[in-house]
Design a protein around this motif. Structure first.
Motif, short mmCIF file in Angstrom:
data_model
loop_
_atom_site.label_atom_id
_atom_site.label_comp_id
_atom_site.label_asym_id
_atom_site.label_seq_id
_atom_site.Cartn_x
_atom_site.Cartn_y
_atom_site.Cartn_z
N ASP A 174 7.08 -5.30 4.22
CA ASP A 174 7.55 -4.12 3.50
C ASP A 174 6.49 -3.72 2.48
OD1 ASP A 174 8.94 -2.23 2.21
OD2 ASP A 174 10.73 -3.45 1.87
N ALA A 175 6.06 -2.47 2.53
CA ALA A 175 5.02 -2.00 1.61
C ALA A 175 5.47 -2.19 0.16
CB ALA A 175 4.68 -0.55 1.88
N GLU A 176 6.78 -2.11 -0.07
CA GLU A 176 7.29 -2.28 -1.44
C GLU A 176 6.90 -3.63 -2.04
OE1 GLU A 176 11.47 -1.70 -1.86
OE2 GLU A 176 11.32 0.47 -1.91
N ILE A 177 6.84 -4.65 -1.16
CA ILE A 177 6.50 -5.99 -1.63
C ILE A 177 5.12 -6.00 -2.27
CG2 ILE A 177 5.93 -8.31 -0.79
CD1 ILE A 177 8.80 -8.04 -0.75
N GLU A 178 4.16 -5.36 -1.58
CA GLU A 178 2.80 -5.33 -2.10
C GLU A 178 2.73 -4.49 -3.36
OE1 GLU A 178 0.02 -4.43 1.25
OE2 GLU A 178 1.87 -4.93 2.32
#
Lengths: 282, 292, 343
Positions: A174-178
């Motif tokens: 998930d891009a949110e994690i990065e």
């Protein structure tokens, strides 16, 4: 399986869909005929050998050397694939570049190209006057007809296993994690090492194990490039073939049993890895 | 919600401020492409380059050789038997496994995958141990003048073994992802089991079948190790195309070896194209299943 | 710390997400970015955070230009819509992450980190979950852990993207009040994105109403509700009836300037006898009881327009309305706009 047990199984399926009995029956029958009975023939034959016979075959110096060559080269090739496979998967998922779909399809080439073709081609390309070999020769690097050639062939056939195991996991990150890690002040490298890599690690290990298992059992693509020198570049599957050609069925069976047990152990490890990789899933 | 669509666009633009700097991206891409070029593209190009080294005439002559033609025929025959057998098994097994729940399901799936983890050489060996002259059924076969090992049936058997899991392992997850709502609806509406299968299930799994069949076929036509053990290498009789490649290569007839090999490489390329298309369709189908 | 947004513009593939947006967010306030899907509110939040860079314009923190600062250096706390908790780390490690990735020279000691993390977990009332993994938490708990993680780095600004979007109604209401109380305690400048007007009215000190990449109005909840700058704001905050024309002399009179009159549905009174000349004759078409209130749909006589009125249950029972009967409706408060301009 007794009739009582079959009845019990049929009951616990509790489905309105028809056909469980016949399809399951056919599945078990076909599986037994094609896979289970032939494989047990090997184990039964091995069980019929005396301990001395068995040990004499599987622990002969030439056979021991072949284990070292086979497992060592498979380990090295799986290691190379673990590094470059992750890199390829990462680039394929994350970075846009022209011809990406073509490259993506090409990754499966080792699955689709018959091993004999891979074998003669790699042997030619890496031989002293081949496309690649002629650039390595002046530096004193010999690939074809040495253990290094075995590593090259195993790297070729193992590559898709790592890429195809890791790729979907990267896709699902998930891009949110990065972004969360970046907001909290982590550098790109810290984010990869502490947040992303732990999520990828199980799939990398699984891919590594799959590539390793495939490398250990591989025959066709290796024998052409290996040189097949006893004690130096002779792989275990070739030992089995040699014994068979000399009508040494007992010896071939014994060595094959060792390999079969090794692949069962690896299958078990791979299954456990796959279970482990799902442990943080919701 | 607004954020979902906006994030989506942002990600697809590749202009997130969080990613790697452009120079790192470029460098990683270059290294990955160099690796693939060295290990995949270069060997593939080498096959065709070697095959045409001495021109079209030599290439065609090598292919028209009677032993080669016989090998092609045997390979086609082998695939024509092995693929349908494993297709039937794959469809039947995935119906039993995906549409019903029963104890030991995971064990059964592992057993179906087993041939993948067995060395091809061992896959051949087990049939020699059963049907070979010193094998279990050897004396009986000899008494009835039947030949399996070092003959066509052995080649087919070994091929069936090594290609055994391909179709089943593709169909099981696909069918599982589709659930059984549609089938149950069909049954409720009065369809028979076979009607349900042919009119509801089969259309849903057709891309999965194509995917499995193409991979199964590629392996069936290209198998070397297992077939090599049971074939006996009798020219014009029990040589498949890969074995013919080996013989030509070992006789230092490189151009002919690569000419025949180029047929198999072509098969591989076709396989990759069909596989990509099928994969794309299967993925799309699975995604729409998830959404629906 | 105050945030100034000056002439920010952002496009995605030709779609204008933000169109020349300027806005000041005063220090210590809790501000809601409110608007419908695709209005650009999330993009604006991500630009403030530095997760997205604007095509034009600039962002100032306390008067200092931060437009080109990397997200790592902005010291913002960001709470993601789907929380973005690191699922391979325990709750404790998640909250500690922002501290443990600091360079050794500025990293607090292990003991300090422990104290700070446990303090934050107490603040969000989840200190008993420190050793759990995110997958073992409920949605509301994850949300609070995400907040604690964002606060751990002592951000100058706290940004929340649809913070309650993924929660069910009850947890949502609870967390809403809790966030308000938390903000009163810590007073860090906070911006949250929402599409729920009720949420914005209840929680925020200040509401920024956005539409199609522009700011329609910014003000206190009372300002935007009682003095809407334009029909969009009026429409977005509460149920509104609109009439094409002016409400005069017991009828709707269209005029040449395309005047539109708006009346909120709870600003409509229903009576049996007209009290003054502003009352319109109408027929009760439909009655719908919604818990404490009752929604009545009426057809205005002679115009073909429909009105929705919202009454309390008490008022409804006092009048004793029946479907099909003829009554008078009287708007308590009418707002008239000509095209886009308020008169």
């Amino acid at each position: 399986m007794g009739p009582m047990r079959v009845m019990k199984i049929l009951k616990c399926t509790k489905s309105v869909l028809p056909g469980f009995g016949p399809t399951m029956g056919y599945t078990l029958l076909y599986l037994s005929l094609v896979v289970l009975i032939p494989l047990s023939a090997l184990l039964l034959k091995a069980a019929g050998l005396s301990w001395g016979e068995f040990l004499g075959a599987v622990a002969a110096p030439r056979v021991l050397a072949s284990y070292r060559v086979t497992f060592g080269a498979a380990l090295a090739a799986a290691g190379i694939n673990a590094v470059f496979g992750v890199l390829v998967a990462w680039v394929l998922v994350r970075y846009p570049f022209p011809g990406k779909r073509l490259v993506d399809a090409l990754v499966d080439l080792p699955f689709a190209l018959p091993t004999a073709v891979a074998g003669i081609t790699l042997a030619t390309v890496y031989s002293a006057n081949g496309w690649v070999g002629r650039h390595l020769e002046p530096h004193g690097i010999k690939v074809a007809f040495t253990p290094l050639g075995i590593v090259v062939a195993m790297t070729f056939i193992g590559l898709p296993f790592v890429v195809r195991t890791v790729q979907p996991v990267i896709e699902e990150l998930d891009a949110e994690i990065e972004e969360a890690a970046a907001c909290l002040g982590a550098s790109r490298w810290q984010t990869f090492r502490r947040v992303l890599f732990p999520l990828l690690a199980p799939s990398v290990l699984t891919g590594f194990a799959l590539a390793f298992a495939r490398g250990v059992g591989e025959y066709g693509s290796i024998i052409f490039i290996a040189g097949n020198m006893p004690m130096v570049s002779e792989i275990t599957p070739l030992i089995i073939i040699t014994k068979l050609e000399q009508y040494d069925y007992a010896g071939a069976t014994a060595v094959a049993t060792v390999m079969l047990v090794a692949s069962f152990v690896m299958l078990l490890v791979i299954n456990m890895l796959q279970k482990w990789s799902r442990r943080y899933a919701e | 919600m607004s954020s979902t669509t906006e994030n989506h666009t942002a990600r697809h633009n590749g202009i997130r401020t969080v990613g790697e700097p452009a120079i790192v991206r470029w460098l990683l891409t270059a290294v990955a492409m160099a690796f693939l070029a060295l290990f995949l593209a270069l060997p593939l190009a080498a096959v065709f380059s070697q095959a045409f080294e001495k021109g079209w005439q030599t290439y065609l002559a090598a292919l028209k050789e009677p032993d080669t033609l016989a090998a092609v025929k045997l390979t086609l025959l082998t695939a024509a038997v092995a693929v349908p057998f494993n297709l039937a098994f794959g469809v039947v097994a995935s119906w039993a496994i995906a549409k019903f729940s029963f104890p030991g399901k995971n064990l059964l799936i592992t057993l179906i995958d087993l041939p993948f983890s067995v060395s091809p050489v061992i896959s051949g060996l087990i049939y020699v141990l059963i049907f070979g002259r010193q094998g279990w059924l050897g004396p009986w076969l000899e008494a009835h003048d039947l030949k399996i090992i070092f003959a066509v049936p052995g080649i087919i058997l070994a091929t069936v073994f090594v290609t055994f899991p391909f179709i089943a392992r593709e169909l099981i997850p696909l069918m599982e992802s589709q659930g059984k709502d549609e089938e149950e609806a069909a049954i409720v509406l009065g369809a028979s089991g076979l009607q349900t299968f042919f009119r509801v299930t089969l259309p849903n799994i057709r891309w999965g079948i194509i995917y499995g069949v193409i991979l199964c076929n590629a392996r069936a036509m290209g198998e070397f190790g297992a077939v090599s053990v049971v074939s006996g290498h009798i020219r014009g009789m029990t040589n498949t195309v890969p074995l013919q490649v080996e013989i030509l290569y070992n006789e230092y007839n490189y151009t002919a070896a690569f000419a025949v090999a180029s047929l198999l490489a072509l098969l591989a390329l076709v396989t990759l194209v069909v596989k990509s298309v099928a994969e794309w369709n299967v993925r799309r189908q699975m995604k729409s299943q998830e959404r629906g | 710390m105050s945030i100034e947004i000056e002439n920010v513009t952002k496009q995605f593939n030709g779609f204008t997400a933000l169109n020349d947006v300027s806005l000041t967010i005063p220090s210590g306030e809790l501000v809601a970015l409110l608007g419908p899907s695709g209005c650009g509110k999330t993009t604006l939040l991500r630009i403030i955070a530095g997760l997205e860079s604007p095509d034009g314009g600039q962002i100032l923190f306390n008067g200092e230009n931060t437009t080109d600062r990397h997200v790592r250096e902005r010291k913002v706390g960001f709470v993601f819509q789907h929380y973005a908790l690191f699922r391979q780390m325990t709750v404790f490690d998640n909250v500690a992450f922002g501290l443990t990735v600091r360079p050794r020279s500025v990293r607090p000691s292990k003991g300090e980190i422990r104290d700070r993390v446990m303090g934050l977990l107490k603040l969000v009332q989840l200190d008993f979950l420190a050793d759990r993994y995110p997958a073992q938490l409920s949605g509301g708990q994850r949300q609070r852990i995400a907040l604690a993680r964002a606060l751990a780095v002592e951000p100058r600004v706290l940004l929340l993207d649809e913070p309650f979007g993924a929660l069910d109604a009850q947890v949502r209401a609870e967390l809403r009040r809790w966030l308000r109380r938390l903000h009163d305690e810590i007073h860090v400048t906070s911006v949250f994105v929402t599409h729920d007007q009720e949420e914005a009215l209840e929680v925020a000190d200040r509401i920024v109403v956005m539409n199609r990449g522009r700011v329609e109005q910014a003000g206190t909840p009372d300002q935007v509700y009682d003095q809407p700058a334009n029909p969009f704001v009026l429409n977005f905050l509460g149920n509104v009836n609109l009439f094409h024309g002016r409400l005069q002399h017991g009828g709707i009179e269209p005029d040449s300037r395309n005047t539109v009159s708006y009346v909120r549905s709870h600003d409509i009174e229903i009576e049996r006898t007209p009290q003054d000349s502003t009352a319109l004759r109408a027929e009760v078409k439909h009655i719908q009881k919604l818990g404490p209130s009752v929604r009545v749909t009426l057809a205005v006589a002679g115009s073909g327009e429909f009105i929705e009125a919202e009454l309390t249950r008490d008022t409804f029972q006092n009048i004793g309305l029946q479907q099909g009967e003829s009554v008078y409706v009287r708007p308590r408060q009418v707002r008239t706009f000509v095209e886009d301009y308020q008169i």
